[in-house]
Scaffold this motif. Structure first.
Motif, PDB file in Angstrom:
ATOM      1  N   ILE A 123       0.827  -1.206   0.000  1.00  0.00           N
ATOM      2  CA  ILE A 123       0.000   0.000   0.000  1.00  0.00           C
ATOM      3  C   ILE A 123       0.866   1.263   0.000  1.00  0.00           C
ATOM      4  O   ILE A 123       0.472   2.297  -0.547  1.00  0.00           O
ATOM      5  CB  ILE A 123      -0.970  -0.011   1.216  1.00  0.00           C
ATOM      6  CG1 ILE A 123      -2.032   1.080   1.034  1.00  0.00           C
ATOM      7  CG2 ILE A 123      -0.217   0.165   2.531  1.00  0.00           C
ATOM      8  CD1 ILE A 123      -3.142   0.997   2.050  1.00  0.00           C
ATOM      9  N   ILE A 124       2.054   1.178   0.571  1.00  0.00           N
ATOM     10  CA  ILE A 124       2.977   2.320   0.549  1.00  0.00           C
ATOM     11  C   ILE A 124       3.450   2.572  -0.876  1.00  0.00           C
ATOM     12  O   ILE A 124       3.530   3.728  -1.326  1.00  0.00           O
ATOM     13  CB  ILE A 124       4.179   2.070   1.480  1.00  0.00           C
ATOM     14  CG1 ILE A 124       3.700   1.806   2.911  1.00  0.00           C
ATOM     15  CG2 ILE A 124       5.137   3.251   1.453  1.00  0.00           C
ATOM     16  CD1 ILE A 124       2.922   2.949   3.519  1.00  0.00           C
ATOM     17  N   TYR A 125       3.757   1.497  -1.610  1.00  0.00           N
ATOM     18  CA  TYR A 125       4.123   1.661  -3.018  1.00  0.00           C
ATOM     19  C   TYR A 125       2.978   2.292  -3.801  1.00  0.00           C
ATOM     20  O   TYR A 125       3.193   3.153  -4.666  1.00  0.00           O
ATOM     21  CB  TYR A 125       4.474   0.305  -3.632  1.00  0.00           C
ATOM     22  CG  TYR A 125       5.854  -0.191  -3.288  1.00  0.00           C
ATOM     23  CD1 TYR A 125       6.981   0.358  -3.885  1.00  0.00           C
ATOM     24  CD2 TYR A 125       6.032  -1.229  -2.379  1.00  0.00           C
ATOM     25  CE1 TYR A 125       8.247  -0.107  -3.593  1.00  0.00           C
ATOM     26  CE2 TYR A 125       7.291  -1.699  -2.074  1.00  0.00           C
ATOM     27  CZ  TYR A 125       8.397  -1.141  -2.678  1.00  0.00           C
ATOM     28  OH  TYR A 125       9.650  -1.595  -2.374  1.00  0.00           O
ATOM     29  N   GLY A 126       1.747   1.857  -3.498  1.00  0.00           N
ATOM     30  CA  GLY A 126       0.601   2.412  -4.199  1.00  0.00           C
ATOM     31  C   GLY A 126       0.404   3.890  -3.910  1.00  0.00           C
ATOM     32  O   GLY A 126       0.142   4.693  -4.822  1.00  0.00           O
ATOM     33  N   MET A 127       0.536   4.285  -2.639  1.00  0.00           N
ATOM     34  CA  MET A 127       0.390   5.695  -2.276  1.00  0.00           C
ATOM     35  C   MET A 127       1.498   6.536  -2.900  1.00  0.00           C
ATOM     36  O   MET A 127       1.248   7.632  -3.415  1.00  0.00           O
ATOM     37  CB  MET A 127       0.392   5.832  -0.756  1.00  0.00           C
ATOM     38  CG  MET A 127      -0.821   5.218  -0.078  1.00  0.00           C
ATOM     39  SD  MET A 127      -0.670   5.164   1.713  1.00  0.00           S
ATOM     40  CE  MET A 127      -0.599   6.907   2.099  1.00  0.00           C
ATOM     41  N   TRP A 128       2.718   6.034  -2.857  1.00  0.00           N
ATOM     42  CA  TRP A 128       3.826   6.752  -3.493  1.00  0.00           C
ATOM     43  C   TRP A 128       3.583   6.894  -4.988  1.00  0.00           C
ATOM     44  O   TRP A 128       3.794   7.972  -5.573  1.00  0.00           O
ATOM     45  CB  TRP A 128       5.134   5.999  -3.253  1.00  0.00           C
ATOM     46  CG  TRP A 128       6.264   6.521  -4.081  1.00  0.00           C
ATOM     47  CD1 TRP A 128       7.033   7.619  -3.851  1.00  0.00           C
ATOM     48  CD2 TRP A 128       6.740   5.961  -5.329  1.00  0.00           C
ATOM     49  NE1 TRP A 128       7.953   7.778  -4.860  1.00  0.00           N
ATOM     50  CE2 TRP A 128       7.791   6.780  -5.775  1.00  0.00           C
ATOM     51  CE3 TRP A 128       6.374   4.851  -6.077  1.00  0.00           C
ATOM     52  CZ2 TRP A 128       8.481   6.512  -6.948  1.00  0.00           C
ATOM     53  CZ3 TRP A 128       7.049   4.589  -7.260  1.00  0.00           C
ATOM     54  CH2 TRP A 128       8.089   5.415  -7.682  1.00  0.00           C
ATOM     55  N   MET A 241      -3.193  -3.862  -3.751  1.00  0.00           N
ATOM     56  CA  MET A 241      -3.336  -2.466  -3.343  1.00  0.00           C
ATOM     57  C   MET A 241      -2.509  -1.511  -4.200  1.00  0.00           C
ATOM     58  O   MET A 241      -2.996  -0.453  -4.609  1.00  0.00           O
ATOM     59  CB  MET A 241      -2.965  -2.298  -1.870  1.00  0.00           C
ATOM     60  CG  MET A 241      -3.938  -2.977  -0.917  1.00  0.00           C
ATOM     61  SD  MET A 241      -5.665  -2.592  -1.262  1.00  0.00           S
ATOM     62  CE  MET A 241      -5.698  -0.820  -1.065  1.00  0.00           C
ATOM     63  N   ALA A 242      -1.275  -1.870  -4.490  1.00  0.00           N
ATOM     64  CA  ALA A 242      -0.436  -0.975  -5.290  1.00  0.00           C
ATOM     65  C   ALA A 242      -1.042  -0.760  -6.669  1.00  0.00           C
ATOM     66  O   ALA A 242      -1.053   0.359  -7.191  1.00  0.00           O
ATOM     67  CB  ALA A 242       0.974  -1.542  -5.409  1.00  0.00           C
ATOM     68  N   VAL A 243      -1.565  -1.837  -7.267  1.00  0.00           N
ATOM     69  CA  VAL A 243      -2.181  -1.729  -8.593  1.00  0.00           C
ATOM     70  C   VAL A 243      -3.470  -0.919  -8.527  1.00  0.00           C
ATOM     71  O   VAL A 243      -3.758  -0.103  -9.403  1.00  0.00           O
ATOM     72  CB  VAL A 243      -2.445  -3.139  -9.162  1.00  0.00           C
ATOM     73  CG1 VAL A 243      -3.202  -3.048 -10.476  1.00  0.00           C
ATOM     74  CG2 VAL A 243      -1.141  -3.882  -9.369  1.00  0.00           C
TER      75      VAL A 243
END
Length: 315
Positions: A123-128, A241-243
């Protein structure tokens, strides 16, 4: 008498240990079967209603209760293959540098940095990706690619459309950044098992570092490399989540890599909370398809590895 008692106790312990570990091993198959059966049961309404046409229907309309899996399947495969296309060369370079080229004082910091990247939640990768990368990509990168490549034959199928920032390419790039640490770590461990004597012998014959890598290290570790790549591919297939943050979540067939679309996992994440009836069953059938796709990918990787091992045995 004491020795006989000790031997008997030892045999009992060995039998207990054997059957306990066997239960643990069989528990994996039982768990997989339970997951598969539960997915089939919960998606049975959708399977009966849409049949095999669910696979190639691109319509997803909750109002009309019309659902098809083509768009999520295409989005999942495109983003995963794109992530693999980007991640594998970079991961290979990282692993080669750490094991073959890096000075000793630098190996541990780089290895630690790679492991820290692997520990970051998705989720951090997704938010970034959404708040940092998407605006930069929309303003500086996509317009340049569209301007210079959007009018060229064939490439205009990949780099065309409006610079939304979000889309398949962005999702694939974020996925690539996510799986690079996993593939690089596994490749580094695989390269580490090459006997030093093989490399030293090649160096002694006058081979360069590139020749040692290409003719000694890669042939010795190719089965492990295939395994690490396929495991990274499996990770990319199931990422959610990232996607979801950066793919655009649009149920439409992509016109190019810059088009917003959706994947199986992001479709489930976005709609499952409010779904009911046929829509819920269709979403669970999407999960069943993702389970089967991942299973097929892992099975193909095992077959490739077995085939390579058999060829090595015939030499």
């Amino acid at each position: 008498m004491l020795k006989m008692t000790q031997c008997l106790n030892q045999k009992r312990f060995e039998l207990f240990f054997k059957y306990t570990t066997a239960c643990f091993a069989w528990g994996v198959f039982i768990l997989l079967a339970a997951i598969l059966i539960s997915l089939i049961v919960e998606s049975w309404q959708s399977i009966q209603h849409f049949g095999i046409s669910f696979l190639w229907d691109n319509e997803w309309d909750p109002v009309q209760n019309q659902y098809g899996a083509l768009v999520p399947i295409i989005g999942t495969l495109i983003t995963s293959f794109l992530a693999l296309f980007i991640a594998v060369p970079i991961s290979f370079g990282i692993a080669v540098f750490i094991t073959e080229l890096s000075p000793e004082w630098l190996k541990r910091p780089i290895g630690t940095a790679v492991e820290m990247l692997a520990a970051i939640p998705s989720i951090i990768y997704g938010m970034w990706g959404l708040f940092v990368f998407v605006p930069l990509f929309q303003e500086y990168i996509q317009p340049v690619l569209i301007e210079h490549l959007g009018d060229l034959p064939l490439l205009n199928l990949l780099f065309a459309g409006a610079p939304f920032g979000i889309g398949l390419f962005t999702a694939g790039l974020v996925l690539a950044i996510m799986i690079i640490p996993f593939i690089a770590s596994m490749m580094r461990d695989v390269f580490g098992v090459v006997p030093p004597m093989l490399k030293e012998s090649a160096y002694g014959l006058g081979s360069t570092k590139w020749e040692v890598l290409w003719k000694v290290v890669l042939p010795y570790t190719k089965t492990g490399l295939i395994g690490s790549i396929m495991l990274g591919f499996g990770r990319a297939l199931g990422e959610t989540m990232a996607v979801t943050f950066v793919i655009g979540n649009a149920f439409q067939l992509p016109q190019s890599l810059f088009s917003p679309s959706t994947s199986i996992s992001s479709a489930i994440a976005n709609e499952f909370n409010e779904a009911a009836g046929l829509q819920k069953s269709a979403l669970i059938e999407l999960g069943l398809l993702l389970f089967l796709i991942t299973t097929v990918v892992l099975a193909i990787s095992r077959l490739m590895i077995l085939r390579m091992q058999r060829k090595e045995g015939k030499r």
